[in-house]
Design an enzyme around this catalytic site. Structure first.
Site, mmCIF file in Angstrom:
data_model
loop_
_atom_site.group_PDB
_atom_site.id
_atom_site.type_symbol
_atom_site.label_atom_id
_atom_site.label_comp_id
_atom_site.label_asym_id
_atom_site.label_seq_id
_atom_site.Cartn_x
_atom_site.Cartn_y
_atom_site.Cartn_z
ATOM 1 N N THR A 348 0.838 -1.198 0.000
ATOM 2 C CA THR A 348 0.000 0.000 0.000
ATOM 3 C C THR A 348 0.870 1.244 0.000
ATOM 4 O OG1 THR A 348 -1.747 -1.135 1.209
ATOM 5 C CG2 THR A 348 -1.766 1.262 1.287
ATOM 6 N N TYR A 364 -13.020 18.285 8.573
ATOM 7 C CA TYR A 364 -13.572 18.238 9.933
ATOM 8 C C TYR A 364 -12.714 19.003 10.941
ATOM 9 C CZ TYR A 364 -17.232 14.863 8.842
ATOM 10 O OH TYR A 364 -18.360 14.252 8.342
ATOM 11 N N HIS A 751 -9.382 -10.579 10.533
ATOM 12 C CA HIS A 751 -9.130 -11.888 9.918
ATOM 13 C C HIS A 751 -10.328 -12.800 10.149
ATOM 14 C CE1 HIS A 751 -4.514 -11.193 10.308
ATOM 15 N NE2 HIS A 751 -5.042 -10.586 9.257
ATOM 16 N N GLY A 774 6.737 -23.459 28.430
ATOM 17 C CA GLY A 774 8.156 -23.127 28.366
ATOM 18 C C GLY A 774 8.534 -22.187 27.246
#
Length: 1092
Positions: A348, A364, A751, A774
């Site tokens: 992008t 705005y 997702h 662990g």
């Protein structure tokens, strides 16, 4: 996102319409939906059974265990239903942690039956197939069905039989009900498959002597299968989870998303909240939400959302203005913060998307300042430096506090700044500009020797090839440990030239001997060659129309990178797996239906093929190979040292977050050895464990990073592998989505697979399990880099990793288009235009958007004014232009232009050729007198000549007066076209000086001969001069210039084109044959000695 819940009414409608079973399904379509606005009289007319039967009423808003919550009214008449409904509708109710308003209810016939006739059935999807659960005791007290129910797995691509159902599921069912239930369950399973359900639960299903009754139902369907199931589904509404309102802004963004190739998501959590987010990337959006919640902002988090997949400037603007509009509706005592975050983009253009956000901020700026909004920005990726600069500038010009950070700042650090947990640096350090990486800084342009082909700690071997082991008969083929080598060759499916060029540039900086892309496959063109760059040279890569030809001609290829669309990815992938040379397939497309993905996985397992994706950016092996756009552009490849291998391998779901991991790993260790983004779908083609085990068995990998996610249970296999000693290398792991457990209602993240269906699938539970097993698990994503550095430093300290000396990569020339984008070069344009601009979201005519053209009802005349004269002409001027086009449209078949068009048409030529044939006759003798008349009369009038002087001068010079004279019409047989135009002009034009002058000339010429009238060409010519000079839109010089450059003849050309096309269509419709001119209409004039 794929699996979406549907209402009970929608689920039952699907079942009643499409189930195929010998069991008698009762009460088909006998349900009525009611809300606070329902007209009960109309309802009883549409559903007369409501007046005669005992009834059940319940809310239909995705609420589980309604019976236990007292939200089912049983055995009521209609009046009882109305009273029960009135006591609950529009009332706030708590269900678990969620508080919501009861709005939508469902009324159905009450089915009187004993408890022993109630059963439970559920079908749900898993990676390996679909499970059918059945319990002989259904109803409200069914309890823990996972523990009690009979369970049958129907593997992918297999069918369910009535025999299987009876043997495996119906052992505790009375014999007289087995046939009915077996037939119904098989029919239900077939319906589940055909309509792409992912979950279907009926509790209870009642079986009586009359047949089967479906009482309560819950279901989810795979929304990505819309293009397959549209005919059967119709228009499906997906209700929000209970406790969350459905906002029109969410629907607006969902509509934008559906119309875009990019991804745009928005979920409103708390519209009154003070913390708002606008995050790029599905994985990154979850990480930002996690961090906000970790820092105590869960109650003030207003929204969840993400934008990704290279949305256009207009799409980003629409998305941004929606969020800014929402956040500036109510003030907050502490002001508000907007977090514009994101990981490092792969493809992008950050500056381009930021332009849309900047436009929205400017629009705005008043409300943003009024609501005391502070904005924090952090982003990386292609051209991010320019994007950040523009964002910083808008802060200075508008006075809105905007704090801007790049890849030098940890991704989520801005959250701590925004929430006041860490100081805001005055002058953040900026990474080098994109151009600094791409332009050659050294004196040598020669590619350095290949001094580093393996990891820092990997012993060099004669060959890196690790072929797939041959499997025993009837067993699936084993998959190779090494997916990519320095010699790996790939075929790219799809015309993705930018991605291919990125791969070749990566190959070049990695000092590969040859490009990694051998060929491309694109079914929509014929076989041809496509031009690319290899360093400084131009090369040609073959493009094939079909896969078989590509495979046959490139037997060395063992990787396919598929950019096929979500509609064609399944078929092209299944076709690819027919070729045994392919060992790895990367599927980039997002939105492939889960049922198709599972079939791909099954076939891949049988063939020994590793699938990366779907819904992925791919993967990268520094120094060897990269898939498509993985790793972003060259500046990021070089900044993250991806041109040579390190000692750290990672696996992630998110493509954007994999690039963020590249950044983190490069800053805290000696770099990446290999990284794979398996994709965000529920069933990725390969799993975390598949790649972790590969890394465990790869000598060059010394530590492993796993970036897991809420949803699924794959991370527990890593726990098991560590516990069993199968995984011995240090594993740093973090599962994103920890915020999900803090929300009161279910949120579907970016997702498709990021949704927990049970407690064990939450990110919190998985992180704790990994910690207990662990693995090295940080307290939050904020600390991930610190934990990675700690583990790496330990490995260096104990000698496991010996950092190697850095080798500079070769430089790659920058593409012209990208250099221009960065403002490094300038070039004079080949064309200039000032009338139209098609580059933005909306077509613009002379500065006016096309929507405004239609809104203002400008018509054809108005459009012509914009495109020809760059002016918005007065209404009467537009009408006059349209009238001119109408009166010049045609003048019969005998005139030369129409005649030529007809002859050409009858010779069998196409429309364009026939039209051109007619247009080529236009000139001074036919139709081209508009310009000449305008110039001639203007010159005479402007010079002060009297009409009689003008006529006498033209006669003396032996010249015709253009625009005067007609072969047929005369003063006694006037041309009505001229009369219509004259009436309009005299009524509406502010001044007609030149027209009056021409009419005076006409009086003189017609006194000599009646057919020397002011013809239609002459009238339009002089009237147009009056229009240009007096409408107020042009200076005198501008008006004269338009006459001089031939604008007026354009009116005749445009108008008469309509007539010529009419003659063409007329001749075609009449099926006229080849034209031959008759002899008797030709005068043959030959020399006397040759005449007969």
């Amino acid at each position: 996102m794929s699996a979406k819940a549907i209402s009970e009414q929608t689920g039952k409608e699907f079942l009643y319409k499409h189930i195929c079973t010998s069991a008698a399904v009762q009460n088909r379509f006998r349900y009525a939906s009611v809300t606070a606005e329902t007209d009960w009289d109309r309802l009883t007319q549409d559903h007369p059974w409501l007046l005669t039967e005992r009834l059940v009423v319940k809310p239909d808003q995705l609420i589980k265990r309604r019976g236990k919550l007292g939200l089912v009214g049983l055995d009521l008449d209609l009046q009882g239903v109305r009273e029960w409904f009135k006591a609950r509708v529009m009332k706030e109710t708590t269900v678990g942690k969620a508080r919501g308003v009861l709005k939508n209810f469902l009324i159905e016939p009450f089915v009187q039956h004993p408890q022993e006739e109630e059963f439970y059935v559920c079908i749900y999807a898993t990676r390996e197939g679909d499970y059918v659960l059945f319990h002989h005791e259904g109803g409200v007290e069914v309890g823990d069905v996972d523990a009690k129910a009979q369970r049958l797995l129907v593997a992918v691509d297999e069918k369910l039989s009535e025999k299987q159902v009876k043997e495996k599921l119906l052992a505790h069912v009375p014999d007289e009900k087995k046939e009915v239930l077996a037939s119904f369950i098989v029919g239900l399973f077939n319906l589940y498959e055909d309509l792409y359900f992912t979950y279907l639960e009926i509790n209870p299903i009642v079986v009586t002597k009359d047949g089967v009754y479906v009482l309560d139902m819950a279901a989810k369907i795979d929304a990505t299968a819309d293009y397959i199931c549209k005919a059967k589904w119709g228009d499906v509404e997906f209700p929000p989870p209970f406790g969350r309102e459905a906002y029109p802004e969410e629907a607006y963004i969902a509509d934008l998303d559906a119309k875009s190739g990019a991804s745009l998501k928005l979920t409103l959590l708390n519209p009154r909240g003070r913390i708002w987010t606008m995050v790029a990337g599905g994985g990154a959006s979850v990480v930002y939400s996690d961090t906000i919640c970790d820092l105590g902002g869960v109650d003030e988090l207003a929204n969840y959302g993400e934008y990704s997949g290279a949305p256009s400037e207009q799409q980003t603007y629409d998305y941004a203005k929606t969020i800014l509009s929402l956040m500036t509706r109510e003030k907050h005592t502490q002001g508000k913060v907007l977090i514009i975050g994101g990981s490092i983009a792969n493809f992008t253009n950050v500056a381009a998307t930021f332009k849309g956000i900047v436009r929205a901020i400017k629009d705005y700026q008043g409300p943003l300042k009024e609501h005391e909004v502070t904005i924090f920005v952090r982003r990386g990726g292609p051209n991010y430096q320019e994007g950040l600069r523009v964002m910083g500038e808008v802060g200075k010009t508008t006075g809105i506090p905007i704090h801007v950070f790049g890849t030098e700042t940890h991704m989520t650090a801005i959250v701590g700044m925004a929430l006041g947990h860490r100081p805001i640096p005055n002058q953040p350090p900026m990474d080098a500009h994109t151009a600094n990486f791409l332009l050659n800084a050294s004196n040598s342009a020669v590619t350095p020797a290949t001094t580093r082909t393996a990891s820092f700690s990997e012993p060099r071997t004669s060959s890196e090839v690790n072929p797939a082991k041959k499997s025993k008969a009837d067993l699936p083929a084993a998959k190779p440990t090494t997916l990519f080598r320095k010699q790996t060759k790939a075929i790219v499916w799809g015309m993705q030239t930018r991605a291919v060029q990125g791969m070749l540039d990566f190959d070049y900086v990695c000092s590969r001997d040859e490009p990694s892309v051998a060929a491309m496959v694109y079914p929509f063109t014929g076989d041809h060659k496509q031009k690319f760059y290899w360093g400084h040279k131009e090369i040609l890569l073959p493009v094939y129309k079909n896969m078989a030809d590509a495979m046959k001609k490139h037997p060395e290829v063992d990787v396919l990178i598929s950019f096929a669309s979500l509609r064609s990815a399944f078929d092209s992938t299944m076709e690819t797996m027919q070729f045994p040379q392919i060992h790895t397939i990367a599927i980039i497309a997002e939105g492939i239906p889960e049922a198709q993905t599972r079939k791909i996985i099954k076939k891949a397992d049988e063939k020994g093929v590793t699938i990366i994706g779907p819904a992925t950016v791919g993967g990268i092996k520094p120094g060897c190979f990269k898939i498509g756009n993985t790793g972003g552009m060259l500046d990021n490849i070089l900044a993250s040292k991806l041109y040579r291998p390190g000692s750290v391998a990672y696996v992630s779901r998110s493509g954007g977050m994999s690039n963020e991991l590249n950044n983190i790993v490069s800053r805290t260790t000696d770099g990446v050895y290999e990284g794979v983004a398996i994709g965000g779908d529920r069933y990725p083609g390969s799993t975390f464990m598949d790649h972790v085990l590969r890394y465990q068995d790869t000598p060059g990998v010394e530590m492993i990073i796993v970036l897991g996610e809420v949803g699924g249970t794959e991370e527990y296999k890593i726990c098991q592998g560590i516990g069993e000693g199968r995984i011995t290398k240090p594993v740093v792991c973090w599962c994103i989505g920890t915020c999900a457990t803090m929300f009161t209602s279910e949120v579907q993240f970016g997702h498709a697979g990021a949704c927990a269906n049970q407690a064990s699938e939450t990110a919190v539970a998985k992180n704790q399990a990994l910690r207990d097993a662990g693995a090295y698990v940080p307290k939050s994503f904020d600390e991930l880099g610190d934990v990675i550095k700690t583990v790496y430093d330990e490995l260096v300290a104990n000698g496991t990793i010996i950092p190697a000396q850095e080798v500079p990569p070769p430089t790659v020339p920058m593409d012209y288009s990208w250099a221009r984008e960065l403002g490094l070069i300038r070039k004079p344009a080949s064309f200039m235009t000032s009338i139209c601009d098609e580059r933005g979201q909306e077509l613009i005519y002379a500065g006016m958007p096309i929507t405004e053209v239609f809104k203002e009802e400008m018509g054809l005349g108005g459009v012509l004014g914009l495109l020809w004269f760059q002016r918005r002409l007065p209404r009467y001027a537009c009408q006059f232009i349209e009238m001119c086009l109408m009166v010049t449209a045609d003048h019969g078949p005998a005139v030369s232009g129409a005649h030529n068009t007809i002859v050409c048409t009858r010779a069998g030529k196409d429309l364009i050729s026939c039209l051109t044939s007619g247009l080529l006759t236009i000139g001074d003798r036919f139709g081209g007198a508009l310009d000449a008349a305008a110039k001639l009369f203007s010159k005479a009038f402007d010079s002060g000549m009297l009409p009689m002087e003008f006529v006498n001068k033209m006669k003396k010079d032996g010249k015709l007066i253009m625009g005067i004279g007609h072969r047929v019409k005369s003063i006694n047989n006037p041309d009505m076209r001229v009369q219509i135009l004259k009436d309009f002009v005299k009524q509406y034009f502010p001044s007609t000086q030149l027209l009056d002058y021409a009419l005076d000339v006409e009086k003189i010429t017609t006194s000599k001969k009646p057919n020397l009238i002011l013809n239609v060409d002459g009238f339009i010519g002089v009237a147009f001069v009056d229009l240009l000079r007096t409408c107020g839109g042009f200076t005198r010089d501008e008006a004269d210039e338009f006459v001089e450059i031939g604008a007026l003849n354009g009116i005749f050309v445009l108008g008469r084109s309509m007539g010529f096309i009419g003659h063409y269509l007329d001749q075609k419709r009449l099926k006229q044959g080849l034209y031959r001119h008759p002899w008797d209409d030709i005068s043959y004039v030959l020399p006397e000695h040759m005449s007969m």
